[in-house]
Design a protein around this motif. Sequence first.
Motif, short mmCIF file in Angstrom:
data_model
loop_
_atom_site.label_atom_id
_atom_site.label_comp_id
_atom_site.label_asym_id
_atom_site.label_seq_id
_atom_site.Cartn_x
_atom_site.Cartn_y
_atom_site.Cartn_z
N ARG A 433 0.85 -1.06 0.03
CA ARG A 433 -0.01 -0.04 -0.18
C ARG A 433 0.76 1.55 -0.07
NH1 ARG A 433 -3.60 -2.36 4.93
NH2 ARG A 433 -1.61 -3.14 5.29
N ASP A 434 2.32 1.00 0.06
CA ASP A 434 2.95 2.43 0.44
C ASP A 434 3.64 2.60 -1.29
OD1 ASP A 434 2.74 2.43 2.87
OD2 ASP A 434 4.70 1.41 3.12
N ILE A 435 3.26 2.06 -2.18
CA ILE A 435 3.79 2.03 -3.47
C ILE A 435 3.07 3.31 -4.19
CG2 ILE A 435 3.89 0.98 -5.77
CD1 ILE A 435 4.12 -1.62 -4.67
N SER A 436 3.95 4.35 -4.50
CA SER A 436 3.27 5.57 -5.19
C SER A 436 4.31 6.14 -6.02
CB SER A 436 2.86 6.50 -4.21
OG SER A 436 4.29 6.87 -3.45
N THR A 437 3.88 7.05 -6.83
CA THR A 437 4.72 7.96 -7.92
C THR A 437 5.19 9.12 -7.10
OG1 THR A 437 3.33 7.04 -9.79
CG2 THR A 437 4.87 8.59 -10.49
N ASN A 438 6.19 9.09 -6.16
CA ASN A 438 6.43 10.12 -5.34
C ASN A 438 7.47 10.73 -6.22
OD1 ASN A 438 8.72 8.45 -5.00
ND2 ASN A 438 7.67 7.68 -2.97
N TRP A 439 8.02 11.89 -5.30
CA TRP A 439 9.31 12.72 -6.00
C TRP A 439 10.44 11.77 -6.24
CZ3 TRP A 439 8.27 16.80 -8.21
CH2 TRP A 439 7.37 17.51 -7.97
N ALA A 440 11.04 10.88 -5.26
CA ALA A 440 11.92 9.96 -5.42
C ALA A 440 11.85 9.27 -6.92
CB ALA A 440 12.18 8.98 -4.19
N VAL A 441 10.62 8.59 -7.05
CA VAL A 441 10.55 7.91 -8.28
C VAL A 441 10.61 8.79 -9.77
CG1 VAL A 441 8.84 6.60 -9.71
CG2 VAL A 441 8.89 6.21 -7.17
N LEU A 442 10.01 10.22 -9.33
CA LEU A 442 10.26 11.02 -10.42
C LEU A 442 11.63 11.51 -10.82
CD1 LEU A 442 7.11 13.28 -10.03
CD2 LEU A 442 7.01 11.48 -11.68
N LEU A 443 12.29 11.61 -9.59
CA LEU A 443 13.72 11.71 -9.75
C LEU A 443 14.44 10.90 -10.27
CD1 LEU A 443 16.11 13.91 -9.17
CD2 LEU A 443 16.25 12.83 -6.89
N PHE A 444 14.10 9.64 -10.10
CA PHE A 444 14.81 8.24 -10.68
C PHE A 444 14.54 8.30 -12.14
CE2 PHE A 444 14.47 4.04 -12.19
CZ PHE A 444 15.83 3.52 -11.76
N ALA A 445 13.44 8.47 -12.48
CA ALA A 445 12.97 8.63 -13.90
C ALA A 445 13.97 9.64 -14.67
CB ALA A 445 11.60 8.95 -14.00
N LEU A 446 14.06 10.68 -14.17
CA LEU A 446 14.68 11.81 -14.80
C LEU A 446 16.18 11.51 -15.08
CD1 LEU A 446 15.10 14.74 -15.83
CD2 LEU A 446 15.36 15.30 -13.37
N ILE A 447 16.80 11.00 -13.77
CA ILE A 447 18.16 10.56 -13.69
C ILE A 447 18.58 9.26 -14.71
CG2 ILE A 447 19.96 9.56 -12.40
CD1 ILE A 447 19.00 11.10 -9.97
N SER A 448 17.52 8.18 -14.89
CA SER A 448 17.60 7.41 -15.89
C SER A 448 17.57 7.74 -17.29
CB SER A 448 16.49 6.49 -15.57
OG SER A 448 16.48 5.91 -14.39
N SER A 449 16.78 8.87 -17.47
CA SER A 449 16.56 9.37 -18.54
C SER A 449 17.83 9.93 -19.23
CB SER A 449 15.59 10.41 -18.97
OG SER A 449 14.35 9.73 -18.65
N LEU A 450 18.40 10.82 -18.13
CA LEU A 450 19.66 11.67 -18.43
C LEU A 450 20.95 10.58 -18.75
CD1 LEU A 450 19.60 14.49 -16.02
CD2 LEU A 450 19.02 14.47 -18.53
N VAL A 451 20.86 9.74 -17.68
CA VAL A 451 21.90 8.46 -17.85
C VAL A 451 21.86 7.88 -19.29
CG1 VAL A 451 22.65 6.39 -16.96
CG2 VAL A 451 22.57 8.20 -15.63
N ALA A 452 20.64 7.48 -19.73
CA ALA A 452 20.24 6.59 -20.99
C ALA A 452 20.95 7.51 -22.07
CB ALA A 452 18.87 6.57 -20.84
#
Length: 892
Positions: A433-452
């Motif tokens: 129940r704690d799974i959510s699209t929070n700021w940490a997840v959004l930051l991970f997506a941004l960093i993943s995009s930049l690294v990719a």
Amino acid sequence: MRRPKRMLENLEQDIREHIERETQDNIARGMPPEEAHYAAVRKFGNVTRVQEDTREVWRVIWFEQLLQDVRFGARLLGRSPGFTAIAVLTIALGIGATTAVFSVVDATLLQPLPYPQPEQLVSIQDDLPGVGARDVGISVPEWHDLERSGIFEYVSPLGGGGSVNLTGSSQPTRAFFLGEAPNYFALLGVNPQLGRGFDPEDHTPGFTLEAVISDGLWKRAFGSDPKILNRSLRLDNDLYRVVGVMPPGYHDPGRTTEERNVEVWLGNNFDAAPAPPPLRNSRFIPETVARIKPGLTMAQAQSRLDALVASLQKQFPEDYPAQNAWTVRLVPLKEAVVGNVGQSLILLLGAVGLVLLIGCVNVANLLLARASARGHEMAVRQALGAARKRLISQLLTESLLLSLIGGVAGLAILLSTKGFLLQMLPESLPRLRDISTNWAVLLFALISSLVAGAIFGLAPAFETRRLDLIPMLKLEGRGSTGSGEQARTRRALVVTEFALSLVLMIAAGLLLRSFWDLLQVRPGFHAQDVMAVQMWLPVPNDPKTDPYGTIAQETPFIRELLRRGKTLPGVEEVAVGDLAALPLGHAPNDRNPFLMIREGHENQRNEASLVNASIVTSEYFHLLGMTVLRGRLFGELDDEKAPQVAVINEAFAETYWPNQNPLGKRLNLKIVRGAAANPAWHTVVGVLADARTESLAEAAVPQIYLSLYQRRAKDLAIFLRGRLDSAVIPVQLREQVQAIDPTLPVFGGQTLNEAVSRSLSQRRFSMQMVALFALTALLLAGLGIYGVISYIVSERRHEIGIRLALGAQRRNILRMVLRQGLGLAIAGAAVGLVSALIVSHLMSGLLYGVRPTDPLTFSGVALLLIGVALLACYIPARRAMRVDPLAALRHE
């Protein structure tokens, strides 16, 4: 950081040289040296101001260049919609899948528990390693010892959790309750949305008769009544006063509350009925959480706790015999909640990371193909004065722009499919129940995009450094056919892609074989056409008011329940047992742990062992199709007045009486979590064949069964076999139970096939996800080698035309092209096999019935991947065979 620093150093040097030249000119005009220097400085002006103005100009230029690169990159992507769509889709799928898995890992493993100072929260676990027992629970005196130790700010036992009968509404309902010390909510640092929590200083004996309810129960059973506070609530025939309502979405951190939704919290001091007498050897409290005092680290708290344990062992040697080797461990509460799912989640994150990396390699190959086509353009720009660093910056900006667009698309896909993805997760996953699209997840997506973007943009960017201007300019408008360095880079990328794909596919193959082997296991019981429905007999605070307080009182109810159950449509057999008897469907806290001593070994050291018992009626064994190897089962005469008997399985007999006849052997069973002042002796009357009722992966777990007519059980499962309608049977059974006792709820109907399937949910989820990622990797690898071979064929079109004109057979051209693709595939397979050996050993804990170095999986996957490579090469090879020599030569 180096470039700005170097630019500042160059600026300072230029300023010094300018002032020095002006100084020399002043000296030449007849000024003294010192006056000449001051005059030069005055003429130049404020040095610091010049440096600041220059830095501002640099910033503006850098920003303008960035905007130019972004605009230019956007125009180029718009001119190639096909290329842009393929690249964006590839990156979107990779980023979306990686971010989805990371959101699960983040909620489960990375995010702290949602309580103030969660790092101070611990689970206290008592172990008896001398008898092979872990986490056996604590006693009330031990709880008070921990409170007085000075180590903890609060210590709260969690005992008495389970189903409770909530009566007073239109139908008796079942709610899951948790009995805890009155300091529980203060320990967690949470407050109700209505009313208050329990008073931490409330020392009322036994239950405090105050209840805090969940927001869900408040809405479901009481219609969100704002006057709920101080309202009476009847639970198991006891009246409680509602003092608070917890906020929406609140849930407990404990292991039991992850598996069952707690709706009622009851304050309890565990020192009065229905709790047993507060003896040190009465470990009936299954879980204990605590908050370490501020200023103490976990290591310091554990050190002080070890000293306390040693002191108590000396003070109470009879309660803590040396052979038990009693120890107490502090486990971070988050670690206790998460359990052993970390390895599976890390495997999934690694798998989806490989898919993203493979996607990056594919896009890098596409960009290299574009770079070769833009070679003439880059050469012209460089010849006109463009610095190579400027060109590299532009190419990297284009790659990052492409990756960011893919990342945004991936997030859009993730957000739009979030509900569907959550349904795919197993219910047993901790902190679901704690799974959510929070700021940490959004930051991970941004960093993943930049690294990719950086990963797949480096190859074409660095190819610019090798650009040879003269040959490129001579090509004029015909475009580039690519350099030898670029061809080698493309081949290296394909080899890398194949190696990564092979690793992922072998991991999926091992998990698939492991899961298949588990499905083929003979469990030792019949799950087909069997259904289990749960019920709960009340446990009132005053044992005198318990209508089922003795075996003599409970037995008539059980017998009548069996009789009525057989009258239901389609039912052929009925049995009753406790929840521990539900094969593969019971939680760890449903088990009944006993300390067992065998007759004749009472005085020998280390002979006490911890065993788990199931309490059942005699019909249970035949209903589940368990095979009797020796002796007999429970009979009609095995009641509360007869000597107590036990039935064991073959693993139990071989463990404790190897090469002996266990029939007639006697066992002294002392319950671990409860009061057993006079442990009972049981005689073994039967031996069963082993059944995998605890786990399909465990072949021979010692099991012992006791008669429900000789030992009471409150948490009951009613087993029915026959041609059953799973939607109707629970309703019909509820009617029959409430015809006997209208206060009893019936709930939780499930078939044993569902229980078996649910026991494999985490393994199935890991296997399905890794297999999905492996298939994606296989597709990307096939596309990658197809792209490279197609490019090679287009590059060698003139050569192929010459070969054909000189008489080469078309089948020779086919073999030549396939040989190139096969060489790349074999090179990738060789690298991948070595890497897969390492990965397979790291995931050995997730495997069953298959070795990490299983040759069939390794060879089969390698051959499959090579076959896909050959298939991907065949299309461009066929195109090469159809080259018209005259057209190819005329084109050149």
